[in-house]
Scaffold this motif. Structure first.
Motif, PDB file in Angstrom:
ATOM      1  N   LEU A  55       0.852  -1.183   0.000  1.00 17.77           N
ATOM      2  CA  LEU A  55       0.000   0.000   0.000  1.00 17.77           C
ATOM      3  C   LEU A  55       0.893   1.239   0.000  1.00 17.77           C
ATOM      4  CD1 LEU A  55      -2.671  -1.023   2.662  1.00 17.77           C
ATOM      5  CD2 LEU A  55      -2.987  -0.927   0.187  1.00 17.77           C
ATOM      6  N   MET A  56       0.617   2.171  -0.932  1.00 17.45           N
ATOM      7  CA  MET A  56       1.428   3.376  -1.078  1.00 17.45           C
ATOM      8  C   MET A  56       0.483   4.571  -1.208  1.00 17.45           C
ATOM      9  SD  MET A  56       4.073   1.664  -3.839  1.00 17.45           S
ATOM     10  CE  MET A  56       5.059   3.147  -4.088  1.00 17.45           C
ATOM     11  N   ALA A  57       0.356   5.350  -0.134  1.00 17.12           N
ATOM     12  CA  ALA A  57      -0.598   6.457  -0.090  1.00 17.12           C
ATOM     13  C   ALA A  57       0.121   7.797  -0.173  1.00 17.12           C
ATOM     14  CB  ALA A  57      -1.420   6.390   1.190  1.00 17.12           C
ATOM     15  N   SER A  58      -0.546   8.771  -0.835  1.00 16.48           N
ATOM     16  CA  SER A  58       0.072  10.100  -0.956  1.00 16.48           C
ATOM     17  C   SER A  58      -0.979  11.127  -1.331  1.00 16.48           C
ATOM     18  CB  SER A  58       1.176  10.086  -2.023  1.00 16.48           C
ATOM     19  OG  SER A  58       0.623   9.851  -3.304  1.00 16.48           O
ATOM     20  N   ASP A  59      -0.578  12.393  -1.245  1.00 13.31           N
ATOM     21  CA  ASP A  59      -1.398  13.455  -1.806  1.00 13.31           C
ATOM     22  C   ASP A  59      -0.486  14.462  -2.501  1.00 13.31           C
ATOM     23  OD1 ASP A  59      -0.305  15.267   0.005  1.00 13.31           O
ATOM     24  OD2 ASP A  59      -2.106  15.471   1.209  1.00 13.31           O
ATOM     25  N   ASN A  60      -1.101  15.310  -3.319  1.00 12.67           N
ATOM     26  CA  ASN A  60      -0.408  16.422  -3.953  1.00 12.67           C
ATOM     27  C   ASN A  60      -1.295  17.643  -3.757  1.00 12.67           C
ATOM     28  OD1 ASN A  60       0.514  18.397  -5.884  1.00 12.67           O
ATOM     29  ND2 ASN A  60       1.675  16.757  -6.893  1.00 12.67           N
ATOM     30  N   GLN A  61      -0.868  18.508  -2.812  1.00 16.50           N
ATOM     31  CA  GLN A  61      -1.698  19.666  -2.488  1.00 16.50           C
ATOM     32  C   GLN A  61      -1.823  20.630  -3.661  1.00 16.50           C
ATOM     33  OE1 GLN A  61       1.074  19.974   0.507  1.00 16.50           O
ATOM     34  NE2 GLN A  61       0.235  18.002   1.153  1.00 16.50           N
ATOM     35  N   GLN A  62      -0.782  20.685  -4.498  1.00 18.32           N
ATOM     36  CA  GLN A  62      -0.799  21.569  -5.651  1.00 18.32           C
ATOM     37  C   GLN A  62      -1.914  21.173  -6.621  1.00 18.32           C
ATOM     38  OE1 GLN A  62       1.081  24.192  -5.878  1.00 18.32           O
ATOM     39  NE2 GLN A  62       0.984  24.832  -8.022  1.00 18.32           N
ATOM     40  N   GLN A  63      -2.073  19.866  -6.829  1.00 18.74           N
ATOM     41  CA  GLN A  63      -3.091  19.357  -7.753  1.00 18.74           C
ATOM     42  C   GLN A  63      -4.421  19.049  -7.077  1.00 18.74           C
ATOM     43  OE1 GLN A  63      -0.938  15.967  -9.356  1.00 18.74           O
ATOM     44  NE2 GLN A  63      -0.115  17.179 -11.045  1.00 18.74           N
ATOM     45  N   GLU A  64      -4.462  19.138  -5.731  1.00 20.56           N
ATOM     46  CA  GLU A  64      -5.665  18.863  -4.948  1.00 20.56           C
ATOM     47  C   GLU A  64      -6.189  17.455  -5.193  1.00 20.56           C
ATOM     48  OE1 GLU A  64      -8.362  22.090  -5.817  1.00 20.56           O
ATOM     49  OE2 GLU A  64      -7.395  23.380  -4.322  1.00 20.56           O
ATOM     50  N   ILE A  65      -5.273  16.491  -5.142  1.00 17.53           N
ATOM     51  CA  ILE A  65      -5.636  15.087  -5.314  1.00 17.53           C
ATOM     52  C   ILE A  65      -4.972  14.251  -4.225  1.00 17.53           C
ATOM     53  CG2 ILE A  65      -6.071  15.122  -7.800  1.00 17.53           C
ATOM     54  CD1 ILE A  65      -3.168  14.135  -8.181  1.00 17.53           C
ATOM     55  N   GLY A  67      -4.608   9.742  -3.055  1.00 18.47           N
ATOM     56  CA  GLY A  67      -4.914   8.381  -3.486  1.00 18.47           C
ATOM     57  C   GLY A  67      -3.944   7.390  -2.902  1.00 18.47           C
ATOM     58  N   VAL A  68      -4.140   6.147  -3.275  1.00 18.41           N
ATOM     59  CA  VAL A  68      -3.276   5.078  -2.788  1.00 18.41           C
ATOM     60  C   VAL A  68      -3.101   4.040  -3.896  1.00 18.41           C
ATOM     61  CG1 VAL A  68      -5.226   3.831  -1.777  1.00 18.41           C
ATOM     62  CG2 VAL A  68      -2.914   3.356  -0.965  1.00 18.41           C
ATOM     63  N   LYS A  69      -1.888   3.562  -4.045  1.00 21.07           N
ATOM     64  CA  LYS A  69      -1.688   2.424  -4.940  1.00 21.07           C
ATOM     65  C   LYS A  69      -1.739   1.150  -4.107  1.00 21.07           C
ATOM     66  CE  LYS A  69       2.330   1.326  -6.970  1.00 21.07           C
ATOM     67  NZ  LYS A  69       3.430   1.313  -7.966  1.00 21.07           N
ATOM     68  N   ALA A  70      -2.640   0.264  -4.464  1.00 23.68           N
ATOM     69  CA  ALA A  70      -2.741  -1.051  -3.827  1.00 23.68           C
ATOM     70  C   ALA A  70      -2.308  -2.067  -4.873  1.00 23.68           C
ATOM     71  CB  ALA A  70      -4.162  -1.317  -3.362  1.00 23.68           C
ATOM     72  N   ILE A  71      -1.246  -2.802  -4.575  1.00 20.65           N
ATOM     73  CA  ILE A  71      -0.622  -3.602  -5.624  1.00 20.65           C
ATOM     74  C   ILE A  71      -0.001  -4.867  -5.043  1.00 20.65           C
ATOM     75  CG2 ILE A  71       1.663  -2.517  -5.463  1.00 20.65           C
ATOM     76  CD1 ILE A  71       1.518  -2.333  -8.602  1.00 20.65           C
ATOM     77  N   PRO A  89      -6.963   4.113  -6.731  1.00 24.24           N
ATOM     78  CA  PRO A  89      -8.131   4.978  -6.605  1.00 24.24           C
ATOM     79  C   PRO A  89      -7.664   6.418  -6.432  1.00 24.24           C
ATOM     80  CG  PRO A  89      -7.776   3.760  -4.570  1.00 24.24           C
ATOM     81  CD  PRO A  89      -6.735   3.293  -5.533  1.00 24.24           C
ATOM     82  N   LEU A  90      -8.211   7.305  -7.254  1.00 25.12           N
ATOM     83  CA  LEU A  90      -7.794   8.709  -7.279  1.00 25.12           C
ATOM     84  C   LEU A  90      -8.936   9.572  -6.755  1.00 25.12           C
ATOM     85  CD1 LEU A  90      -5.622  10.783  -8.339  1.00 25.12           C
ATOM     86  CD2 LEU A  90      -6.911  10.782 -10.492  1.00 25.12           C
ATOM     87  N   PHE A  91      -8.662  10.384  -5.710  1.00 21.35           N
ATOM     88  CA  PHE A  91      -9.684  11.196  -5.066  1.00 21.35           C
ATOM     89  C   PHE A  91      -9.411  12.691  -5.254  1.00 21.35           C
ATOM     90  CE2 PHE A  91      -9.575   7.214  -2.732  1.00 21.35           C
ATOM     91  CZ  PHE A  91     -10.903   6.944  -2.443  1.00 21.35           C
ATOM     92  N   ASP A  92     -10.483  13.472  -5.302  1.00 20.66           N
ATOM     93  CA  ASP A  92     -10.390  14.917  -5.178  1.00 20.66           C
ATOM     94  C   ASP A  92     -10.238  15.214  -3.686  1.00 20.66           C
ATOM     95  OD1 ASP A  92     -11.219  17.647  -4.659  1.00 20.66           O
ATOM     96  OD2 ASP A  92     -12.028  17.719  -6.684  1.00 20.66           O
ATOM     97  N   SER A  93      -9.103  15.786  -3.291  1.00 15.35           N
ATOM     98  CA  SER A  93      -8.841  15.957  -1.858  1.00 15.35           C
ATOM     99  C   SER A  93      -9.665  17.078  -1.240  1.00 15.35           C
ATOM    100  CB  SER A  93      -7.351  16.215  -1.619  1.00 15.35           C
ATOM    101  OG  SER A  93      -6.910  17.366  -2.312  1.00 15.35           O
ATOM    102  N   THR A  94     -10.324  17.916  -2.056  1.00 12.54           N
ATOM    103  CA  THR A  94     -11.181  18.980  -1.537  1.00 12.54           C
ATOM    104  C   THR A  94     -12.600  18.485  -1.302  1.00 12.54           C
ATOM    105  OG1 THR A  94      -9.883  20.674  -2.683  1.00 12.54           O
ATOM    106  CG2 THR A  94     -12.096  21.290  -1.971  1.00 12.54           C
ATOM    107  N   THR A  95     -13.169  17.822  -2.302  1.00 13.78           N
ATOM    108  CA  THR A  95     -14.555  17.357  -2.189  1.00 13.78           C
ATOM    109  C   THR A  95     -14.665  15.935  -1.649  1.00 13.78           C
ATOM    110  OG1 THR A  95     -14.624  16.422  -4.429  1.00 13.78           O
ATOM    111  CG2 THR A  95     -15.118  18.777  -4.192  1.00 13.78           C
TER     112      THR A  95
END
Length: 327
Positions: A55-65, A67-71, A89-95
Motif C-alpha cells: 500500500l502506497m498512499a500520498s497526496d499532492n496539495q498543488q493538484q488537490e488530489i 490516493g493510494v496504490k494497492a498492488i 483509486p484517485l480522489f479529489d482531496s477537496t470534495t
C-alpha cells in the motif's frame, strides 16, 4: 451522485506516453522538494508463494488530489499474470469525490522509467551516447525508451540473468528503437562501456563494482527497493555524487545506500539532495564532466499519483474509460 471513471490497462497503454510521463515526473520531483506533497511510507505485507501486498498512499496539495496504490508485487507464479497487478483509486482531496480507479500495472512500469529519465536529463552528461542496462524485462525496456528521449543514445549494452531475455531485448531495441544493441555476458561488460547505466534487477547482492564505472557516467539504480538488498557495491556509491527521489524513502528503503551507511563505508556528505532540489535550483547538479552521478530510485507513491492524475485527465479529454456510479 458522483461518477467514477474506470480506466483499464488498454486505455492506460494507449493514452499515457513516455514523453508526457517524463514531464509529469519532473513536475512531481519539484513538488516533492517544494513540500507540496505528503506521503506515507510503503507498507508491505508478505503473502503466499512469494507475493507481497503493498500500500502506497500520498497526496499532492498543488493538484488537490490524493490516493493510494494497492498492488501485489509478484512471486514466481503471479508473474505469469503481470509484473505488478493493482489499482490506484484517485480522489479529489477537496470534495472527497472518487474521481477514478486506474489500472496500476502500466503506470508502475512507465513512471519508474520516466523518473529515471527525468533524473538523467538533469544529471547525465549531455554527450552521453552509450547506455548500459542490467535487467532486460519490461521495465528495463521502458528505461531504454525513456533514456533515449533525453540523451542521444546510439548503442545499448544489455545484460540479463537469463541470456534468452537479453537476446529478446536486443532484438526489440533494434526493431522498435532503431538503435544498436549488444548482448553482454557479464554485468561488468555492460557497465564498463556505459555513459549511462540503469540497474533494473531483483538482485539482493551487488552486481556492479565501483571500479568498473567510467569517469563522467550517470547511474540510475532502480531495482533495490528494500533496505537489505542492493545492486551496486559500496565503492560505486562512494565514488558518486548521490541524488534521491525523496530523502525519507530513499534512506529507509534504498539498500544501495542504507547498507554502506550502516557499515560506515559511505558518508552522508556524498548525498547532495533530491532531484527536485536540482530542478528547483536549490541543490547543485553535476559539477564536472568527470564526476559520477548516482540516482537512487525506490519508487514513491506520489509518482504513481501524478501519473494516475495525468492519465485521468487524458481519458477525460479523449472520452476513454467507463463511467460508473459507486455508492
Amino acid at each position: 451522485m458522483n461518477q467514477t471513471l474506470i480506466i483499464g490497462k488498454k486505455d492506460a497503454e494507449e493514452l499515457l506516453t513516455m514523453e508526457a510521463c517524463i514531464r509529469a515526473m519532473e513536475e512531481t520531483f519539484r513538488d516533492i522538494s517544494a513540500g507540496k506533497t505528503t506521503m506515507l511510507q510503503r507498507s508491505m505485507m508478505p503473502q503466499k508463494k512469494g507475493n507481497t501486498f503493498a500500500l502506497m498512499a500520498s497526496d499532492n496539495q498543488q493538484q488537490e488530489i490524493c490516493g493510494v496504490k494497492a498492488i501485489v508485487f509478484p512471486g514466481s507464479e503471479a508473474k505469469k499474470n503481470g509484473t505488478s497487478q493493482g489499482v490506484i483509486p484517485l480522489f479529489d482531496s477537496t470534495t472527497g469525490a472518487l474521481l477514478a480507479i486506474v489500472d496500476a500495472e502500466h503506470i508502475t512500469a512507465l513512471r519508474t522509467a520516466a523518473a529515471s529519465a527525468a533524473a538523467t536529463r538533469v544529471l547525465a552528461r549531455e554527450d552521453s551516447c552509450t547506455l548500459g542496462l542490467l535487467g532486460a524485462g519490461r521495465i528495463g525496456r521502458m528505461h531504454i525508451a525513456a533514456i533515449s528521449q533525453v540523451r542521444p543514445i546510439r548503442r545499448v549494452f544489455v545484460w540479463n540473468r537469463t541470456p534468452a531475455g537479453g537476446e529478446a531485448c536486443c532484438k526489440w531495441v533494434k526493431e522498435q528503437l532503431g538503435l544498436e544493441a549488444v548482448l553482454c555476458e557479464t554485468p561488468r561488460e555492460a557497465t564498463e562501456q556505459a555513459d549511462i547505466l540503469c540497474t533494473v534487477t531483483q538482485a539482493k547482492e551487488p552486481l556492479v563494482e565501483g571500479e568498473w564505472i567510467k569517469e563522467g557516467a550517470h547511474i540510475n539504480a532502480v531495482g533495490a527497493c528494500a533496505p537489505t538488498a542492493r545492486e551496486v557495491d559500496s565503492c560505486t556509491v562512494c565514488r558518486s555524487a548521490i541524488y534521491l527521489d525523496q530523502r525519507q524513502a530513499a534512506l529507509r528503503d534504498g539498500g544501495d545506500l542504507v547498507i554502506p551507511l550502516e557499515k560506515g563505508e559511505l558518508s552522508m556528505d556524498n548525498i547532495r539532495g533530491e532531484v527536485g532540489q536540482v530542478l528547483l535550483g536549490t541543490v547543485p547538479g553535476r559539477q564536472s564532466l568527470e564526476e559520477i552521478t548516482f540516482f537512487e530510485s525506490v519508487g514513491i507513491a506520489v509518482e504513481d499519483l501524478s501519473a494516475a492524475h495525468l492519465l485521468y485527465q487524458l481519458a477525460l479529454e479523449k472520452g476513454r474509460g467507463t463511467m460508473v456510479e459507486i455508492g
